[in-house]
Design a protein around this motif. Sequence first.
Motif, PDB file in Angstrom:
ATOM      1  N   UNK A  27      -1.992  -4.061  14.466  1.00  0.00           N
ATOM      2  CA  UNK A  27      -1.893  -3.039  13.570  1.00  0.00           C
ATOM      3  C   UNK A  27      -1.934  -3.547  11.803  1.00  0.00           C
ATOM      4  N   UNK A  28      -2.599  -2.841  11.392  1.00  0.00           N
ATOM      5  CA  UNK A  28      -2.690  -2.516   9.978  1.00  0.00           C
ATOM      6  C   UNK A  28      -2.420  -1.679   9.346  1.00  0.00           C
ATOM      7  N   UNK A  29      -1.505  -2.255   8.135  1.00  0.00           N
ATOM      8  CA  UNK A  29      -0.891  -1.202   7.047  1.00  0.00           C
ATOM      9  C   UNK A  29      -1.225  -1.136   5.799  1.00  0.00           C
ATOM     10  N   UNK A  30      -1.434   0.374   5.553  1.00  0.00           N
ATOM     11  CA  UNK A  30      -2.046   0.156   3.969  1.00  0.00           C
ATOM     12  C   UNK A  30      -1.450   1.552   2.955  1.00  0.00           C
ATOM     13  N   UNK A  31      -2.070   1.287   1.518  1.00  0.00           N
ATOM     14  CA  UNK A  31      -1.321   1.862   0.980  1.00  0.00           C
ATOM     15  C   UNK A  31      -2.164   3.185   0.725  1.00  0.00           C
ATOM     16  N   UNK A  32      -2.977   3.794   1.288  1.00  0.00           N
ATOM     17  CA  UNK A  32      -4.249   4.314   1.966  1.00  0.00           C
ATOM     18  C   UNK A  32      -2.764   5.814   3.111  1.00  0.00           C
ATOM     19  N   UNK A  33      -1.478   4.979   2.655  1.00  0.00           N
ATOM     20  CA  UNK A  33      -0.854   5.283   3.656  1.00  0.00           C
ATOM     21  C   UNK A  33      -1.065   5.834   4.913  1.00  0.00           C
ATOM     22  N   UNK A  34      -1.360   4.760   5.639  1.00  0.00           N
ATOM     23  CA  UNK A  34      -2.264   4.984   7.165  1.00  0.00           C
ATOM     24  C   UNK A  34      -1.529   3.274   7.766  1.00  0.00           C
ATOM     25  N   UNK A  35      -1.354   3.901   9.437  1.00  0.00           N
ATOM     26  CA  UNK A  35      -1.032   2.326  10.398  1.00  0.00           C
ATOM     27  C   UNK A  35      -1.858   3.155  11.205  1.00  0.00           C
TER      28      UNK A  35
END
Length: 329
Positions: A27-35
């Motif tokens: 899993x990768x969470x981001x400031x681009x509003x996605x997981x």
Amino acid sequence: MQYELYDPPSDAISSVVFSPTNPHLLLVASWDKSVRLYDIQNNQLRQTYACSAAVLDCCFSDGAHAFSGGLDKSLTKFDFNTTNESIIGTHDDGVKCVEYCKDNSVIVTGSWDKTVRLWDIREKDASIGVHAQPNKVFALDVVQYKLVVAMAGRHVFIYDIRYMAEPIQRRESSLKFMTRSVKCMPNGQGYACSSIEGRVAVEFFDPAPDVQAKKYAFKCHRKIIDGVDTVYPANALAFHPIHGTFASGGADGIVNIWDGFNKKRLRQYPPFPTSVASLSFNFEGKYLAIASSYTFEEGEKDHPPDSVYIRPIGENECKPKTVAESAST
């Protein structure tokens, strides 16, 4: 050999975490509003789910369900089998931390609203406790039934997650500056925490004086530039699940592997293009995921693209040295 994942997030990476059941799912969470869910074996982006604001942390509960939180103040659940996405509940400010306690099937969230909240996911997704903290929550982790919460003001509270009415220990951080990461030892004996001032502390739960005498802190993620000792935040920590050694990642783009038992650095990997924002070993201890993503310690500036690197781990790469080996090096 180490490799980059295809289709990385388009903005800063906040968290990388491996599946507890499949050694190749990340899993990768981001400031681009996605997981995002990646298959690292095939270097493939498998699924993506969108949130309404930057995502600050994420976790798996099992191989099929992910949870995340961020600036939308919400705890979001995603089912990878059905692609059903739902809001479990909300905080009053950004959700900084999301962790799963497998021993009692509870999701734990920590927020800038100065609370830790527990969510029961066994029968119905429901809040089962709001626990006020003295300051904003910056980092937390769970091992067995122990929950470690690190906050602003150098507060560190340790709870028994089965009885959250009062912390079982209230501590002041051994580190003099803001905490960036807290990770618990796989054997349940203690935890490591890191700070913005390039230090890591190794702590133990047992309050007995002879055990507390073993705790220590050390400098890392520093280098001499033009004769000046330049200090970088130690952003990320991850324990090897088999050997109990741990990795640290800093804003200097460096990942170190530490033998906490013998107080030695086992190895240092070649620098990554920019800050190391997050780290995760898979449950077999055979891969290390490294988020190379600028963490804005120097404000807005041009920086290399945000990337996730996967590093295969050799059989002895993270193994602690024996006493004889340590003496000979």
